[in-house]
Design an enzyme around this catalytic site. Structure first.
Site, short mmCIF file in Angstrom:
data_model
loop_
_atom_site.label_atom_id
_atom_site.label_comp_id
_atom_site.label_asym_id
_atom_site.label_seq_id
_atom_site.Cartn_x
_atom_site.Cartn_y
_atom_site.Cartn_z
CE LYS A 204 -3.79 -2.21 2.56
NZ LYS A 204 -3.03 -3.41 2.98
CB CYS A 348 -7.03 -8.31 6.13
SG CYS A 348 -5.70 -8.64 7.31
#
Length: 848
Positions: A204, A348
């Protein structure tokens, strides 16, 4: 300083295997089959062979938990579980700021897609590679091919080799599809200061850097930057390894606990910070960010498809034990966010205790200063589901519908913030009748909750017991009144992905000051004019300054190790569990002798095991470099070079930093070295230690990482080569002056000064002898002009990739063996007396 063999970073951990992968286990005794009828096991080893079975993909407690939470509708449950038990499709993203972005996308669309469709016509259509429909501009792709298929099929093998090489170079990044989503909602601009609080492994972060660089004007560095942080030094090394492929001067990698990330506020250390700003030319007096990515540690059950070992480990206590840490990190992120800024909170995990419960508590604590944004209209092709407004908490085999149903002895461990309403309906005068169990996570990052640490003590159940467990219906009044439907949850069977949870916050006003009410709960103080006047503040925008002032008054002025962040956390009650560590010291008045005294600055190298970041101020060396390469005065060289070695005579690598990074480094120095910097800057120059290097007028060569940034400003030591000579250099690495196809190129090479030079690929219709006009699209490589040769100073992988890119772009054959030039016959692969390789920078390279 220590050399490679004595590096203070654990580089060996790069090669350690991860446990959570789809592989066969060799440790389970249950997987071993032995013929009990065999008398002599020692002589008949074939009967004692281990039978390898894949990881189990069943967990009764998991199914009971998520059925009860209503993550998906009952009619979808079987499909949901079916997808969870399948391996995750591979996905990758094209580097949008890469010089060859369009070429790679075109190669995928026109070469691999068509060849694979022909190869697998009539077979499962899902196996073909294709772009992710929701990712902009066809820059993200995924494939369902297994590793076995990639190895056995020739067309797929070529595709696999393409992926490996492009990933190593940095032209693509292999990343789980749902992991690409959060940065797309962050709305990053090239002038933004961005904080990635829990950044490792770095996919990311790389994506954020792409956005900053791609949207910036060509030929210039962005006015923004990214600070990538991770608490674990080993993961920080992996983060550095990933992001170095980006070749950026706008990145700082730090090593801190996210919940205690420093604010570097100058007002705490200086009596008048405005004077300090004026004297040092700083544009900032504290470290605040326009965008914050808060992808917190979580139980990870959204990654079951790629990490099947979680099936065996999962229990409800994992989410409960992480809730407190997640809240602390998110609140710290909000406090570091500028007014008008945006923060992403993501996990997640599918667990509402880690997701909606944290988001709801953030909104309760921040009041009107923070808004949960509805982004349902953005990325319309991304299938997502709204957040939940009601859920339950499971603890020790019990379903808890509200805080008042929590057993007395479990109340210190099960927080009211875990429930939808967040209310504490319990009389605070009640006495606990059992042991206190702490679920929060301490500074060492370890969970104190015994159910999270020991799966054997959790609520693991067998299928026969699943239906007999006690349950409580959610109270009608214990439903969140907050707009949690604005959150988004991505589930596997909607678009064949992993699972992810995302919430987007916008900060409207300064962070409110918090106080404890009579029941011990945390609530914001009233921010109206009358209340602010009592506090001595005329404007609500000064609330943050008031809070910082109060903190400074209670902080010992001579305590060099006091961290502003830890004080912020105490004052704001971030993740508070009811304890008060400050005690009576909060009421002490500051010593009159210490009021207004400037804190003594820390010397460079405050952090143990991390080399200091030092501005490179050797004007003699800088002037020599500038003159040798003819670097234009418009390129800001002075004040933008740093090293990691305090011995100026032994500096091997010189790094370049952008202006925003320079400002942060100077702020950090004035603030007492609060930031623990693991990596910073773009490797621009590297000292040549060979025999020829000592003879050169300039001992520092241009690094291949820094060349794209410096290239438009170089006016000397440049050679323009035709395509055939350029490819010969990439292929053979070293060519004698007389062996170039273009004899004029060899003559010009002899006239260059001994040392580093740049070879530029001639563009169509460009005269070889004319001065090249170079920009971000120019293809060039760093070389070394020896006494009789031009030697390439680029890694073998870079040479291979660039050759393939040129073949694809020019439409030339890919067979290197058909070259007819007599380079090898004339012995052009000679001269090994200089190093032929520009090594990539890792943390080990920095610790000189």
């Amino acid at each position: 300083m220590g050399g490679r063999g004595r590096s203070r970073t654990q580089r060996k951990h790069f090669k350690q295997d991860r446990e959570n992968v789809w592989k066969y286990s060799s440790n389970s005794n249950a997987d071993k089959t032995t013929d009990n009828n065999t008398a002599d096991n020692n002589t008949n080893n074939s009967e004692n062979k281990v039978r390898w079975d894949p990881f189990t993909t069943h967990n009764a407690a998991f199914e009971v938990y998520y059925k009860e939470q209503g993550i998906v509708a009952p009619e979808e449950w079987d499909t949901f579980m079916e997808f969870l038990r399948k391996p995750l499709p591979s996905a990758f993203r094209i580097n949008s700021s890469s010089q060859f972005c369009s070429d790679i996308r075109s190669q995928l669309e026109n070469d691999f897609v068509k060849s694979l469709q022909t190869e697998f016509s009539g077979e499962d259509e899902a196996a073909a590679i294709r772009p992710l429909p929701w990712y902009p501009e066809n820059l993200a792709w995924h494939s369902n091919f297994s590793r076995n298929q990639l190895r056995k099929n020739q067309t797929l093998e070529r595709f696999h080799e393409f992926l490996k090489l492009a990933n190593e170079i940095g032209n693509i990044t292999r990343q789980e599809a749902v992991s690409m989503v959060p940065p797309l909602f962050l709305d990053v601009h090239p002038d933004h200061y961005v904080l990635d609080m829990c950044a490792a492994p770095g996919s990311k972060t790389f994506q954020l850097l792409e956005i900053i660089h791609r949207t910036n004007e060509s030929g210039s560095l962005p006015n923004g930057m990214v600070v990538a942080n991770d608490v674990d030094i080993q993961r920080s090394n992996l983060l550095i390894h990933q992001t170095k492929r980006m070749c950026t001067a706008n990145l700082i990698v730090t090593n801190h606990e996210a919940q205690n990330f420093p604010g570097c506020r100058l007002s705490k250390f200086h009596h008048d910070s405005s004077i300090v700003e004026a004297e040092n030319g700083l544009s900032i007096n504290q470290l605040m960010f326009d965008r914050v990515l808060c992808d917190v540690p979580c139980s990870g059950d959204g990654t079951l498809r790629k990490a099947p070992d979680i099936w065996r480990k999962w229990n409800a206590g994992m989410g409960n034990g992480l809730h407190c840490l997640q809240l602390k990190i998110a609140m710290r992120g909000i406090s570091l966010l500028k007014v008008g800024g945006r923060m992403i909170y993501s996990t997640c995990s599918m667990n509402p205790v880690e997701n909606e419960a944290v988001v709801a508590e953030i909104l309760r604590r921040c009041g009107d200063s923070v808004e949960l944004i509805d982004v349902s209209s953005e990325l319309p092709q991304l299938v997502r589901r709204p957040g939940l407004k009601k859920w339950k908490v499971r603890d020790k085999g019990l379903w808890l519908s509200s805080y008042k149903t929590v057993p007395k002895y479990r109340r210190p461990g099960i927080l009211c913030s875990m429930f939808p309403s967040g209310r504490n309906d319990v009389d605070s005068s009640e006495v606990l009748d059992g042991p206190v169990v702490e679920t929060c996570i301490g500074n060492d990052g370890e969970m104190a909750n015994d159910s999270a640490l020991n799966p054997a003590k959790t609520d693991a159940v067998s299928p026969s017991e699943a239906d007999s467990l006690p349950s409580c219906d959610v109270d009608d009044d214990d439903v969140s009144s907050l707009p949690l439907e604005r959150c988004m949850r991505i589930v596997p069977h909607d678009q064949n992905t992993g699972s992810f949870f995302i919430a987007v916050f916008h900060k409207h006003s300064p962070f409110p000051v918090f106080q404890e009410n009579d029941a011990g709960a945390i609530e914001p103080m009233v921010n109206d004019n009358e209340e602010l006047t009592k506090l001595g503040v005329e404007d609500a925008s000064k609330v943050d300054d008031l809070l910082e002032t109060k903190l400074c008054e209670t902080a010992p002025a001579d305590d060099a190790e006091t961290d502003a962040t830890s004080l912020d956390n105490e004052a704001l009650k971030l993740g508070d569990d009811g304890s008060d560590d400050q005690g009576a010291s909060d009421n002490k008045e500051p010593s009159p002798a210490k009021v207004g005294i400037k804190r003594k600055l820390q010397v460079q190298g405050k952090w143990k095991g991390v080399d200091p970041v030092l501005l490179f101020k050797e004007e003699t060396v800088v002037n020599n470099i500038k003159q040798f390469y003819g670097i234009d005065d418009s390129f800001p060289l002075y004040g933008h070079l740093v090293s990691r070695n305090s011995d100026t005579e032994r500096v091997k690598r010189i790094y370049y930093i952008s202006k925003p990074v320079k400002d942060v480094l100077e702020l950090n120095l004035l603030a007492g070295q609060q930031l623990k910097i693991a990596s910073v800057g773009l490797k621009m120059f590297e000292r040549q230690t060979s025999k020829d290097g000592n003879s050169s007028a300039c001992r520092y060569r241009i690094s291949s990482e820094g060349l794209p940034v410096l290239l438009p400003y170089i006016t000397k030591q440049i050679l323009v080569a035709s395509l055939v000579d350029f490819k010969h250099l990439l292929q053979y690495k070293s060519i004698k002056f007389g062996d170039f196809v273009d004899a004029e190129l060899g003559e010009r090479a002899t006239k260059l000064e001994l040392g580093s030079c740049v070879v530029v690929l001639k563009e169509a219709h460009q005269e070889v002898s004319s001065p090249p006009k170079m920009d971000s699209s120019t293809i060039a490589i760093g070389c070394w002009k020896g006494r009789s040769n031009i030697n390439v100073m680029v890694t073998a992988l870079d040479c291979q990739d660039l050759l393939e890119r040129l073949d694809t772009r020019m439409g030339t054959p890919n067979d290197r063996q058909t070259e007819s030039h007599n380079v090898e016959a004339n012995g052009v692969a000679a001269t090994n007396d200089i190093e032929m390789k520009d090594e990539g920078t890792t943390q080990t390279d920095m610790n000189e």
